[in-house]
Design a protein around this motif. Sequence first.
Motif, PDB file in Angstrom:
ATOM      1  N   LYS A 295       0.800  -1.229   0.000  1.00 24.21           N
ATOM      2  CA  LYS A 295       0.000   0.000   0.000  1.00 24.21           C
ATOM      3  C   LYS A 295       0.830   1.276   0.000  1.00 24.21           C
ATOM      4  O   LYS A 295       0.458   2.270  -0.590  1.00 24.21           O
ATOM      5  CB  LYS A 295      -0.960   0.015   1.194  1.00 24.21           C
ATOM      6  CG  LYS A 295      -2.057  -1.003   1.077  1.00 24.21           C
ATOM      7  CD  LYS A 295      -2.990  -0.945   2.260  1.00 24.21           C
ATOM      8  CE  LYS A 295      -4.052  -2.024   2.138  1.00 24.21           C
ATOM      9  NZ  LYS A 295      -4.967  -2.016   3.275  1.00 24.21           N
ATOM     10  N   LYS A 296       2.001   1.249   0.656  1.00 25.50           N
ATOM     11  CA  LYS A 296       2.856   2.441   0.725  1.00 25.50           C
ATOM     12  C   LYS A 296       3.864   2.505  -0.417  1.00 25.50           C
ATOM     13  O   LYS A 296       4.684   3.412  -0.461  1.00 25.50           O
ATOM     14  CB  LYS A 296       3.605   2.464   2.059  1.00 25.50           C
ATOM     15  CG  LYS A 296       2.699   2.617   3.256  1.00 25.50           C
ATOM     16  CD  LYS A 296       3.516   2.647   4.534  1.00 25.50           C
ATOM     17  CE  LYS A 296       2.635   2.790   5.740  1.00 25.50           C
ATOM     18  NZ  LYS A 296       3.411   2.818   6.989  1.00 25.50           N
ATOM     19  N   SER A 297       3.833   1.503  -1.313  1.00 25.52           N
ATOM     20  CA  SER A 297       4.800   1.400  -2.428  1.00 25.52           C
ATOM     21  C   SER A 297       6.251   1.344  -1.941  1.00 25.52           C
ATOM     22  O   SER A 297       7.154   1.845  -2.593  1.00 25.52           O
ATOM     23  CB  SER A 297       4.611   2.544  -3.423  1.00 25.52           C
ATOM     24  OG  SER A 297       3.355   2.444  -4.050  1.00 25.52           O
ATOM     25  N   THR A 298       6.443   0.733  -0.776  1.00 29.05           N
ATOM     26  CA  THR A 298       7.797   0.594  -0.228  1.00 29.05           C
ATOM     27  C   THR A 298       8.341  -0.816  -0.383  1.00 29.05           C
ATOM     28  O   THR A 298       9.477  -1.084  -0.009  1.00 29.05           O
ATOM     29  CB  THR A 298       7.821   0.961   1.265  1.00 29.05           C
ATOM     30  OG1 THR A 298       6.888   0.126   1.958  1.00 29.05           O
ATOM     31  CG2 THR A 298       7.467   2.433   1.480  1.00 29.05           C
ATOM     32  N   ALA A 299       7.515  -1.727  -0.946  1.00 31.46           N
ATOM     33  CA  ALA A 299       7.952  -3.120  -1.097  1.00 31.46           C
ATOM     34  C   ALA A 299       7.237  -3.779  -2.262  1.00 31.46           C
ATOM     35  O   ALA A 299       6.064  -3.518  -2.513  1.00 31.46           O
ATOM     36  CB  ALA A 299       7.683  -3.914   0.178  1.00 31.46           C
ATOM     37  N   ALA A 300       7.966  -4.634  -2.948  1.00 23.93           N
ATOM     38  CA  ALA A 300       7.356  -5.521  -3.934  1.00 23.93           C
ATOM     39  C   ALA A 300       6.849  -6.743  -3.177  1.00 23.93           C
ATOM     40  O   ALA A 300       7.531  -7.252  -2.285  1.00 23.93           O
ATOM     41  CB  ALA A 300       8.372  -5.936  -4.980  1.00 23.93           C
ATOM     42  N   VAL A 301       5.647  -7.189  -3.511  1.00 26.76           N
ATOM     43  CA  VAL A 301       5.033  -8.327  -2.838  1.00 26.76           C
ATOM     44  C   VAL A 301       4.815  -9.434  -3.861  1.00 26.76           C
ATOM     45  O   VAL A 301       4.217  -9.202  -4.908  1.00 26.76           O
ATOM     46  CB  VAL A 301       3.692  -7.940  -2.189  1.00 26.76           C
ATOM     47  CG1 VAL A 301       3.064  -9.132  -1.500  1.00 26.76           C
ATOM     48  CG2 VAL A 301       3.875  -6.785  -1.218  1.00 26.76           C
ATOM     49  N   ALA A 302       5.324 -10.615  -3.566  1.00 25.74           N
ATOM     50  CA  ALA A 302       5.127 -11.779  -4.428  1.00 25.74           C
ATOM     51  C   ALA A 302       4.427 -12.866  -3.631  1.00 25.74           C
ATOM     52  O   ALA A 302       4.824 -13.167  -2.501  1.00 25.74           O
ATOM     53  CB  ALA A 302       6.461 -12.294  -4.955  1.00 25.74           C
ATOM     54  N   THR A 303       3.378 -13.426  -4.202  1.00 22.89           N
ATOM     55  CA  THR A 303       2.711 -14.574  -3.606  1.00 22.89           C
ATOM     56  C   THR A 303       2.715 -15.697  -4.637  1.00 22.89           C
ATOM     57  O   THR A 303       2.561 -15.456  -5.830  1.00 22.89           O
ATOM     58  CB  THR A 303       1.268 -14.256  -3.181  1.00 22.89           C
ATOM     59  OG1 THR A 303       0.529 -13.803  -4.315  1.00 22.89           O
ATOM     60  CG2 THR A 303       1.228 -13.187  -2.091  1.00 22.89           C
ATOM     61  N   PHE A 304       2.929 -16.915  -4.149  1.00 23.34           N
ATOM     62  CA  PHE A 304       2.945 -18.072  -5.032  1.00 23.34           C
ATOM     63  C   PHE A 304       2.798 -19.338  -4.192  1.00 23.34           C
ATOM     64  O   PHE A 304       2.886 -19.299  -2.965  1.00 23.34           O
ATOM     65  CB  PHE A 304       4.241 -18.130  -5.857  1.00 23.34           C
ATOM     66  CG  PHE A 304       5.503 -18.149  -5.045  1.00 23.34           C
ATOM     67  CD1 PHE A 304       6.117 -19.337  -4.696  1.00 23.34           C
ATOM     68  CD2 PHE A 304       6.087 -16.966  -4.623  1.00 23.34           C
ATOM     69  CE1 PHE A 304       7.283 -19.356  -3.951  1.00 23.34           C
ATOM     70  CE2 PHE A 304       7.253 -16.959  -3.877  1.00 23.34           C
ATOM     71  CZ  PHE A 304       7.852 -18.165  -3.540  1.00 23.34           C
TER      72      PHE A 304
END
Length: 107
Positions: A49-58
């Motif tokens: 939400k804060k654009s401070t991290a890339a999030v990957a789910t798999f």
Amino acid sequence: VSYGYSIELRNDSAIVYLPYMGEVYSPVLGDEGLNFSHPYKKMKTTLNKKSTAAVATFSVSHGIINYDFRIEAFNNGYFSLHVQPSNAQICNYRGEWERIDNTPKNK
């Protein structure tokens, strides 16, 4: 993650070598725990939400056990990792990450 342990996403596979601390509800004979290399499925990437991290789910299937992964790679070089095995408690990890750039360099 402690020295010597890692998780790496390479091509279409997750290469996982992590310690597991928690309760296993349904043990599987011969299971090596979080030590495997298998293709991942249902890969989804977004920004937090804060654009401070890339999030990957798999997800990864290892024998009869399914693992759901969520990795947040923060801009400051740290990450958080959540692993939910289908037969055990969720595991949480924190550590440092680095991007490995394998693209050929022009001379």
